[in-house]
Scaffold this motif. Structure first.
Motif, PDB file in Angstrom:
ATOM      1  N   LEU A 149      -6.772   0.561   1.666  1.00  0.00           N
ATOM      2  CA  LEU A 149      -5.488   0.789   2.340  1.00  0.00           C
ATOM      3  C   LEU A 149      -4.626   1.763   1.548  1.00  0.00           C
ATOM      4  CD1 LEU A 149      -4.588  -2.815   3.538  1.00  0.00           C
ATOM      5  CD2 LEU A 149      -5.431  -0.903   4.931  1.00  0.00           C
ATOM      6  N   ALA A 150      -4.611   1.620   0.221  1.00  0.00           N
ATOM      7  CA  ALA A 150      -3.830   2.537  -0.621  1.00  0.00           C
ATOM      8  C   ALA A 150      -4.339   3.970  -0.473  1.00  0.00           C
ATOM      9  CB  ALA A 150      -3.869   2.091  -2.077  1.00  0.00           C
ATOM     10  N   VAL A 151      -5.664   4.145  -0.413  1.00  0.00           N
ATOM     11  CA  VAL A 151      -6.239   5.480  -0.235  1.00  0.00           C
ATOM     12  C   VAL A 151      -5.864   6.040   1.135  1.00  0.00           C
ATOM     13  CG1 VAL A 151      -8.426   6.742   0.059  1.00  0.00           C
ATOM     14  CG2 VAL A 151      -8.103   5.218  -1.895  1.00  0.00           C
ATOM     15  N   MET A 152      -5.884   5.208   2.157  1.00  0.00           N
ATOM     16  CA  MET A 152      -5.493   5.674   3.493  1.00  0.00           C
ATOM     17  C   MET A 152      -4.041   6.161   3.500  1.00  0.00           C
ATOM     18  SD  MET A 152      -8.252   5.588   5.166  1.00  0.00           S
ATOM     19  CE  MET A 152      -7.617   6.077   6.744  1.00  0.00           C
ATOM     20  N   LEU A 153      -3.168   5.468   2.774  1.00  0.00           N
ATOM     21  CA  LEU A 153      -1.770   5.904   2.677  1.00  0.00           C
ATOM     22  C   LEU A 153      -1.661   7.204   1.892  1.00  0.00           C
ATOM     23  CD1 LEU A 153       0.813   4.588   3.880  1.00  0.00           C
ATOM     24  CD2 LEU A 153      -1.126   3.064   3.882  1.00  0.00           C
ATOM     25  N   GLN A 154      -2.470   7.377   0.871  1.00  0.00           N
ATOM     26  CA  GLN A 154      -2.480   8.639   0.122  1.00  0.00           C
ATOM     27  C   GLN A 154      -2.941   9.787   1.017  1.00  0.00           C
ATOM     28  OE1 GLN A 154      -4.958   7.592  -3.200  1.00  0.00           O
ATOM     29  NE2 GLN A 154      -3.271   6.674  -4.341  1.00  0.00           N
ATOM     30  N   ILE A 155      -3.967   9.535   1.831  1.00  0.00           N
ATOM     31  CA  ILE A 155      -4.430  10.561   2.779  1.00  0.00           C
ATOM     32  C   ILE A 155      -3.317  10.896   3.756  1.00  0.00           C
ATOM     33  CG2 ILE A 155      -6.002  10.984   4.731  1.00  0.00           C
ATOM     34  CD1 ILE A 155      -8.135   9.411   3.114  1.00  0.00           C
ATOM     35  N   TRP A 156      -2.610   9.884   4.250  1.00  0.00           N
ATOM     36  CA  TRP A 156      -1.490  10.110   5.176  1.00  0.00           C
ATOM     37  C   TRP A 156      -0.435  11.010   4.539  1.00  0.00           C
ATOM     38  CZ3 TRP A 156       0.399  10.500   9.757  1.00  0.00           C
ATOM     39  CH2 TRP A 156       1.754  10.388   9.989  1.00  0.00           C
ATOM     40  N   ILE A 157      -0.077  10.722   3.313  1.00  0.00           N
ATOM     41  CA  ILE A 157       0.934  11.525   2.616  1.00  0.00           C
ATOM     42  C   ILE A 157       0.453  12.970   2.469  1.00  0.00           C
ATOM     43  CG2 ILE A 157       2.094  11.825   0.384  1.00  0.00           C
ATOM     44  CD1 ILE A 157       2.187   8.667   0.334  1.00  0.00           C
ATOM     45  N   GLN A 158      -0.826  13.139   2.164  1.00  0.00           N
ATOM     46  CA  GLN A 158      -1.392  14.490   2.085  1.00  0.00           C
ATOM     47  C   GLN A 158      -1.350  15.179   3.445  1.00  0.00           C
ATOM     48  OE1 GLN A 158      -5.330  14.058   0.479  1.00  0.00           O
ATOM     49  NE2 GLN A 158      -4.580  13.612  -1.588  1.00  0.00           N
TER      50      GLN A 158
ATOM     51  N   ALA B 215       9.203   7.348   3.695  1.00  0.00           N
ATOM     52  CA  ALA B 215       9.341   8.802   3.756  1.00  0.00           C
ATOM     53  C   ALA B 215       8.434   9.434   2.717  1.00  0.00           C
ATOM     54  CB  ALA B 215      10.788   9.220   3.511  1.00  0.00           C
ATOM     55  N   SER B 216       8.022  10.640   3.028  1.00  0.00           N
ATOM     56  CA  SER B 216       7.262  11.459   2.097  1.00  0.00           C
ATOM     57  C   SER B 216       7.672  12.895   2.343  1.00  0.00           C
ATOM     58  CB  SER B 216       5.760  11.280   2.337  1.00  0.00           C
ATOM     59  OG  SER B 216       5.030  12.076   1.439  1.00  0.00           O
ATOM     60  N   HIS B 217       7.754  13.686   1.295  1.00  0.00           N
ATOM     61  CA  HIS B 217       8.156  15.081   1.417  1.00  0.00           C
ATOM     62  C   HIS B 217       9.545  15.202   2.045  1.00  0.00           C
ATOM     63  CE1 HIS B 217       4.016  16.111   0.379  1.00  0.00           C
ATOM     64  NE2 HIS B 217       3.645  15.214   1.278  1.00  0.00           N
ATOM     65  N   GLY B 218      10.372  14.163   1.883  1.00  0.00           N
ATOM     66  CA  GLY B 218      11.719  14.173   2.429  1.00  0.00           C
ATOM     67  C   GLY B 218      11.793  13.899   3.921  1.00  0.00           C
ATOM     68  N   ILE B 219      10.674  13.539   4.535  1.00  0.00           N
ATOM     69  CA  ILE B 219      10.623  13.292   5.973  1.00  0.00           C
ATOM     70  C   ILE B 219      10.183  11.850   6.204  1.00  0.00           C
ATOM     71  CG2 ILE B 219       9.598  13.994   8.178  1.00  0.00           C
ATOM     72  CD1 ILE B 219      11.178  16.263   6.940  1.00  0.00           C
ATOM     73  N   GLY B 220      10.857  11.156   7.110  1.00  0.00           N
ATOM     74  CA  GLY B 220      10.567   9.754   7.373  1.00  0.00           C
ATOM     75  C   GLY B 220       9.326   9.548   8.223  1.00  0.00           C
ATOM     76  N   PHE B 221       8.700   8.390   8.017  1.00  0.00           N
ATOM     77  CA  PHE B 221       7.611   7.968   8.882  1.00  0.00           C
ATOM     78  C   PHE B 221       7.714   6.466   9.085  1.00  0.00           C
ATOM     79  CE2 PHE B 221       5.615   7.624   4.676  1.00  0.00           C
ATOM     80  CZ  PHE B 221       4.909   6.428   4.734  1.00  0.00           C
ATOM     81  N   GLN B 222       6.992   5.961  10.066  1.00  0.00           N
ATOM     82  CA  GLN B 222       7.037   4.541  10.390  1.00  0.00           C
ATOM     83  C   GLN B 222       5.635   4.013  10.630  1.00  0.00           C
ATOM     84  OE1 GLN B 222       9.558   4.585  13.804  1.00  0.00           O
ATOM     85  NE2 GLN B 222       8.184   5.858  14.981  1.00  0.00           N
ATOM     86  N   VAL B 223       5.519   2.697  10.577  1.00  0.00           N
ATOM     87  CA  VAL B 223       4.259   2.019  10.885  1.00  0.00           C
ATOM     88  C   VAL B 223       4.405   1.388  12.258  1.00  0.00           C
ATOM     89  CG1 VAL B 223       2.678   0.167  10.209  1.00  0.00           C
ATOM     90  CG2 VAL B 223       3.798   1.557   8.438  1.00  0.00           C
TER      91      VAL B 223
ATOM     92  N   ALA C 226       0.832  -1.206   0.000  1.00  0.00           N
ATOM     93  CA  ALA C 226       0.000   0.000   0.000  1.00  0.00           C
ATOM     94  C   ALA C 226       0.867   1.257   0.000  1.00  0.00           C
ATOM     95  CB  ALA C 226      -0.947  -0.006   1.199  1.00  0.00           C
ATOM     96  N   ILE C 227       1.967   1.234   0.743  1.00  0.00           N
ATOM     97  CA  ILE C 227       2.893   2.377   0.762  1.00  0.00           C
ATOM     98  C   ILE C 227       3.481   2.581  -0.632  1.00  0.00           C
ATOM     99  CG2 ILE C 227       5.123   3.191   1.656  1.00  0.00           C
ATOM    100  CD1 ILE C 227       4.340   1.818   4.348  1.00  0.00           C
ATOM    101  N   LYS C 228       3.894   1.489  -1.275  1.00  0.00           N
ATOM    102  CA  LYS C 228       4.454   1.592  -2.627  1.00  0.00           C
ATOM    103  C   LYS C 228       3.396   2.076  -3.611  1.00  0.00           C
ATOM    104  CE  LYS C 228       6.467  -2.556  -2.311  1.00  0.00           C
ATOM    105  NZ  LYS C 228       7.196  -3.764  -2.743  1.00  0.00           N
ATOM    106  N   THR C 229       2.165   1.592  -3.480  1.00  0.00           N
ATOM    107  CA  THR C 229       1.072   2.033  -4.357  1.00  0.00           C
ATOM    108  C   THR C 229       0.821   3.532  -4.194  1.00  0.00           C
ATOM    109  OG1 THR C 229       0.046  -0.150  -4.313  1.00  0.00           O
ATOM    110  CG2 THR C 229      -1.378   1.693  -4.899  1.00  0.00           C
TER     111      THR C 229
END
Length: 171
Positions: free
Chosen positions: A128-137, A52-60, A30-33
């Motif tokens: 799940l892919a949409v939830m990851l897209q929302i997270w990135i936003q 990472a997104s926007h150059g900043i790391g995140f974790q699950v 889902a993260i890759k998608t």
């Protein structure tokens, strides 16, 4: 008598495609998608995911365990170290007043952006892919929120927390 035909309701997804729990591999997909690379590492019997997104790391962060290696929920977490003191409370209050989905908490020298995702009850892989897209936003909006805060003085800088090295899986 009514001459038009009733449309049949859309068929529910096949139960085999509904996930009641998720594995690290499914979340990595889902993260890759969602357009991010993901790093998998193991700590004991637990698979850790970093991205990472926007150059900043995140974790699950895994929540309630189901079958071995499966979870009913998880939290996406982006810890940032605050340089120069704590962020003004107004920054956090304004975020919570104006945004949904992701919350912010101050923990000493850290401010943490988090978002919970629940699979219990059933979700699909596209969900799940949409939830990851929302997270990135949400991450992007939070970084903008920090940069554009209209305080009298610039807020202390928030920088990514250090991440452990691990194997990277390209997306």
């Amino acid at each position: 008598m009514n001459d038009h035909q009733h449309d049949t309701p859309p068929q529910a997804e096949d139960n085999a495609s509904i996930l009641n729990s998720v594995s690290p591999q499914q979340i990595a997909e889902a993260i890759k998608t969602a357009g991010c690379a993901v790093t998998l590492s193991e700590q004991g019997d637990v698979v850790l995911l970093h991205s990472a997104s926007h150059g900043i790391g995140f974790q699950v962060l895994w929540g309630n365990a189901g079958a071995p290696g499966e979870y009913a929920d998880f939290t996406l977490s982006c810890p940032l170290r605050v340089q120069g003191g704590a962020l003004p409370d107004a920054i956090l209050h304004e975020w919570h007043r104006s945004k949904r989905f992701a919350r912010v908490a101050q923990h000493g020298d850290f401010v943490v952006l988090e978002m919970d995702v629940v699979a219990a009850g059933g979700v699909s892989a596209p969900h799940l892919a949409v939830m990851l897209q929302i997270w990135i936003q949400m991450m992007g909006q939070f970084f903008l929120h920090l940069r554009n805060y209209p305080g009298e003085a610039a807020p202390p800088a928030a920088v990514p927390a250090a991440e452990p090295a691990a194997e990277t899986v390209a997306g």
